[in-house]
Design an enzyme around this catalytic site. Structure first.
Site, PDB file in Angstrom:
ATOM      1  N   THR A   1       3.682   2.566   6.001  1.00  0.00           N
ATOM      2  CA  THR A   1       2.081   2.248   5.701  1.00  0.00           C
ATOM      3  C   THR A   1       1.322   3.205   6.856  1.00  0.00           C
ATOM      4  OG1 THR A   1       0.459   0.500   6.288  1.00  0.00           O
ATOM      5  CG2 THR A   1       2.392   0.264   7.490  1.00  0.00           C
ATOM      6  N   ILE A   2       0.234   3.630   6.095  1.00  0.00           N
ATOM      7  CA  ILE A   2      -0.773   4.467   6.831  1.00  0.00           C
ATOM      8  C   ILE A   2      -1.379   3.453   8.150  1.00  0.00           C
ATOM      9  CG2 ILE A   2      -1.287   5.800   5.009  1.00  0.00           C
ATOM     10  CD1 ILE A   2      -4.208   4.460   5.028  1.00  0.00           C
ATOM     11  N   ASP A   3      -1.125   2.080   8.144  1.00  0.00           N
ATOM     12  CA  ASP A   3      -1.757   1.275   9.274  1.00  0.00           C
ATOM     13  C   ASP A   3      -1.153   1.340  10.542  1.00  0.00           C
ATOM     14  OD1 ASP A   3      -3.327   0.613   7.079  1.00  0.00           O
ATOM     15  OD2 ASP A   3      -2.457  -1.357   6.570  1.00  0.00           O
TER      16      ASP A   3
ATOM     17  N   GLU B   1     -11.783   0.199  10.163  1.00  0.00           N
ATOM     18  CA  GLU B   1     -12.052  -0.903   9.302  1.00  0.00           C
ATOM     19  C   GLU B   1     -11.790  -2.365   9.678  1.00  0.00           C
ATOM     20  OE1 GLU B   1      -8.517  -1.003   6.569  1.00  0.00           O
ATOM     21  OE2 GLU B   1      -9.703  -1.976   4.941  1.00  0.00           O
TER      22      GLU B   1
ATOM     23  N   ARG C   1     -27.698  15.434  13.400  1.00  0.00           N
ATOM     24  CA  ARG C   1     -27.325  14.024  12.941  1.00  0.00           C
ATOM     25  C   ARG C   1     -26.190  13.285  13.718  1.00  0.00           C
ATOM     26  NH1 ARG C   1     -27.711  14.880   6.617  1.00  0.00           N
ATOM     27  NH2 ARG C   1     -29.912  14.484   6.380  1.00  0.00           N
TER      28      ARG C   1
ATOM     29  N   ARG D   1      -4.821   7.567   1.901  1.00  0.00           N
ATOM     30  CA  ARG D   1      -3.399   7.168   1.227  1.00  0.00           C
ATOM     31  C   ARG D   1      -3.032   8.103   0.342  1.00  0.00           C
ATOM     32  NH1 ARG D   1      -4.140   1.115   0.098  1.00  0.00           N
ATOM     33  NH2 ARG D   1      -3.131   1.616  -1.824  1.00  0.00           N
TER      34      ARG D   1
ATOM     35  N   GLU E   1     -17.348  11.173  20.037  1.00  0.00           N
ATOM     36  CA  GLU E   1     -18.127  10.613  21.080  1.00  0.00           C
ATOM     37  C   GLU E   1     -17.866   9.069  21.428  1.00  0.00           C
ATOM     38  OE1 GLU E   1     -19.690  13.311  19.204  1.00  0.00           O
ATOM     39  OE2 GLU E   1     -18.995  14.423  20.908  1.00  0.00           O
TER      40      GLU E   1
ATOM     41  N   GLY F   1       0.829  -1.189  -0.050  1.00  0.00           N
ATOM     42  CA  GLY F   1       0.000  -0.183  -0.021  1.00  0.00           C
ATOM     43  C   GLY F   1       0.842   1.193  -0.054  1.00  0.00           C
TER      44      GLY F   1
ATOM     45  N   ARG G   1      -6.530  -1.565   7.953  1.00  0.00           N
ATOM     46  CA  ARG G   1      -6.542  -2.986   8.059  1.00  0.00           C
ATOM     47  C   ARG G   1      -7.118  -3.636   9.315  1.00  0.00           C
ATOM     48  NH1 ARG G   1      -4.413  -6.197   3.645  1.00  0.00           N
ATOM     49  NH2 ARG G   1      -3.235  -4.250   2.904  1.00  0.00           N
TER      50      ARG G   1
ATOM     51  N   ASP H   1       1.146  -0.526  11.709  1.00  0.00           N
ATOM     52  CA  ASP H   1       0.969  -1.813  12.203  1.00  0.00           C
ATOM     53  C   ASP H   1       2.083  -2.629  12.277  1.00  0.00           C
ATOM     54  OD1 ASP H   1       0.908  -2.246   9.690  1.00  0.00           O
ATOM     55  OD2 ASP H   1      -0.908  -3.470   9.900  1.00  0.00           O
TER      56      ASP H   1
ATOM     57  N   ASP I   1       5.504  -5.100   6.873  1.00  0.00           N
ATOM     58  CA  ASP I   1       6.495  -6.484   6.895  1.00  0.00           C
ATOM     59  C   ASP I   1       6.452  -7.478   5.863  1.00  0.00           C
ATOM     60  OD1 ASP I   1       3.858  -6.435   7.634  1.00  0.00           O
ATOM     61  OD2 ASP I   1       4.292  -7.420   9.631  1.00  0.00           O
TER      62      ASP I   1
ATOM     63  N   ARG J   1       1.626  -5.288  -5.239  1.00  0.00           N
ATOM     64  CA  ARG J   1       1.578  -6.483  -4.283  1.00  0.00           C
ATOM     65  C   ARG J   1       1.475  -7.596  -5.260  1.00  0.00           C
ATOM     66  NH1 ARG J   1      -3.041  -3.790  -1.571  1.00  0.00           N
ATOM     67  NH2 ARG J   1      -2.288  -2.646   0.410  1.00  0.00           N
TER      68      ARG J   1
HETATM   69  O1  F6P Z   1      -2.352  -1.179   4.059  1.00  0.00           O
HETATM   70  C1  F6P Z   1      -2.754  -0.225   3.698  1.00  0.00           C
HETATM   71  C2  F6P Z   1      -4.165  -0.377   3.455  1.00  0.00           C
HETATM   72  O2  F6P Z   1      -4.750   0.941   2.833  1.00  0.00           O
HETATM   73  C3  F6P Z   1      -5.322  -0.790   4.514  1.00  0.00           C
HETATM   74  O3  F6P Z   1      -5.557   0.148   5.431  1.00  0.00           O
HETATM   75  C4  F6P Z   1      -6.446  -1.292   3.732  1.00  0.00           C
HETATM   76  O4  F6P Z   1      -7.042  -2.357   4.283  1.00  0.00           O
HETATM   77  C5  F6P Z   1      -5.609  -1.740   2.263  1.00  0.00           C
HETATM   78  O5  F6P Z   1      -4.300  -1.156   2.191  1.00  0.00           O
HETATM   79  C6  F6P Z   1      -6.339  -1.615   0.919  1.00  0.00           C
HETATM   80  O6  F6P Z   1      -5.775  -2.253   0.086  1.00  0.00           O
HETATM   81  P1  F6P Z   1      -5.974  -1.693  -1.294  1.00  0.00           P
HETATM   82  O7  F6P Z   1      -5.433  -0.521  -1.905  1.00  0.00           O
HETATM   83  O8  F6P Z   1      -5.623  -2.959  -2.127  1.00  0.00           O
HETATM   84  O9  F6P Z   1      -7.647  -1.619  -1.630  1.00  0.00           O
END
Ligand code: F6P
Length: 325
Positions: free
Chosen positions: A125-127, A222, A162, A257, A187, A10, A171, A129, A102, A71
């Protein structure tokens, strides 16, 4: 021998500033920099070009990655890795800086075992993780995009009295949602790492609405899209039916992203890459991941990165506990 840079998995903001610093710094050091396009796929398909200053001019402020990403399934196969190695040999490259997660680092570690190509992995990675590092490139930019979007959605939610449910990426990891919930004044925060009690949240919200609350901001990760967690659609239904407040969902998706890298991500990109290049020029054998831990840069082994699952800091989780009951 020369040195190449690639981006894998990603993409994220900060990759372009990293590529620019890589090329500029290699020239400073009289090293020949190469750009490997399309991630691991490009390694296999020989999308490898010597870099020039012009290639990286004017990219500092751009999101994404000018050398693109992928990927790769093919890279799991030895024969494709051999093809990739022969491509690198042709260009005289024996060292790689790889920005990614990783999975990408594991792929290059196998590549090193097969053919001895040295590498430094930069967590990107934005995750956020990856075990062993407090920070992955791109996270600050993603958080700022989420903040901007949430502030905007809050405006319209307030106009219509609302609730809004905002779903962040990440992820399986709730980091983006957690930090966003804390910093956007949500909240409710629903992430896989925190137990929550919808009954208690409901009682709190009803009381607050009775006392004049005009809108509700709920941030959900997510990673909650599985049977054991309440996901975005279920939260919308619950807010409408149990709490009685009109609700809209916003799934932020890939906007998180892209976008111009923040100052922090530009600076981190420069720092990560400089350390990585220095290490590769110094060490005869190098299969390290460069991490940012306790405000310091450090090289750790790929085995250590793989040894455990990333866990969000307890102190950070504590800041959101009042949002889960
Ligand atoms: O790993 C980065 C990420 O943006 C996750 O947050 C997300 O689940 C995934 O990649 C989305 O992957 P793609 O760009 O293949 O839809």
């Amino acid at each position: 021998m020369a040195i190449g840079i690639m981006t894998s998995g990603g993409d994220c903001a900060g990759m372009n500033p990293a590529i620019k610093q890589f090329v500029d710094y290699c020239f400073d050091k009289d090293e020949k920099p190469y750009l490997i396009y399309d991630g691991l796929e490009g390694l296999i398909d020989d999308l490898i070009e010597p870099a020039s200053f012009e290639d990286v001019a004017g990219i500092m402020h751009e999101g994404g990655t000018i050398i693109r990403s992928s990927r790769s399934k093919r890279f799991f196969e030895y024969d494709y890795r051999k093809q990739a190695f022969e491509n690198l040999q042709k260009h005289g490259i024996d060292k790689i800086v790889i920005l990614g997660g990783d999975g990408s680092f594991r792929a290059l570690n196998q590549f090193h075992k097969d053919f001895g190509i040295n590498f430094v992995g930069i967590p990107a990675t934005i995750d956020n993780d990856i075990f062993g590092t407090d920070y992955c490139l791109g996270v600050d930019t993603a958080l700022n995009i989420i903040r901007q979007a949430t502030d905007a959605v809050r405006d319209t939610s307030s106009s219509f009295k609302r609730a809004c449910v905002i779903e962040t990426m990440g992820r399986d990891c709730g980091y983006l949602a957690l930090v966003s919930a804390i910093t956007c004044g949500a909240e409710i925060c629903i992430i896989p790492e925190l137990d929550y009690d919808l009954d208690l949240i409901g009682q709190r919200l009803k009381k607050e609405i009775e006392n004049g609350r005009k809108y509700v901001v709920c941030i959900v990760a997510e990673g909650c899209n599985h049977d054991k967690c309440t996901n975005t659609n279920q939260l919308v239904k619950w807010l409408e039916e149990d709490i009685g407040i009109e609700t809209r969902a916003t799934i932020l998706g890939h906007v998180q992203r892209g976008g111009n890298p923040t100052v922090f991500d530009r600076l981190m990109a420069s720092r990560f890459v400089t350390y990585a290049v220095d290490k590769l020029l110094l060490d005869e054998i190098c299969t390290n991941v460069l991490v940012y831990k306790d405000s310091k840069f450090e090289f750790i082994s790929i085995e250590y990165v793989n040894s455990k699952k990333y866990k969000i800091d307890e102190e950070l989780l504590d800041l959101a506990r009042r949002l889960v009951n």
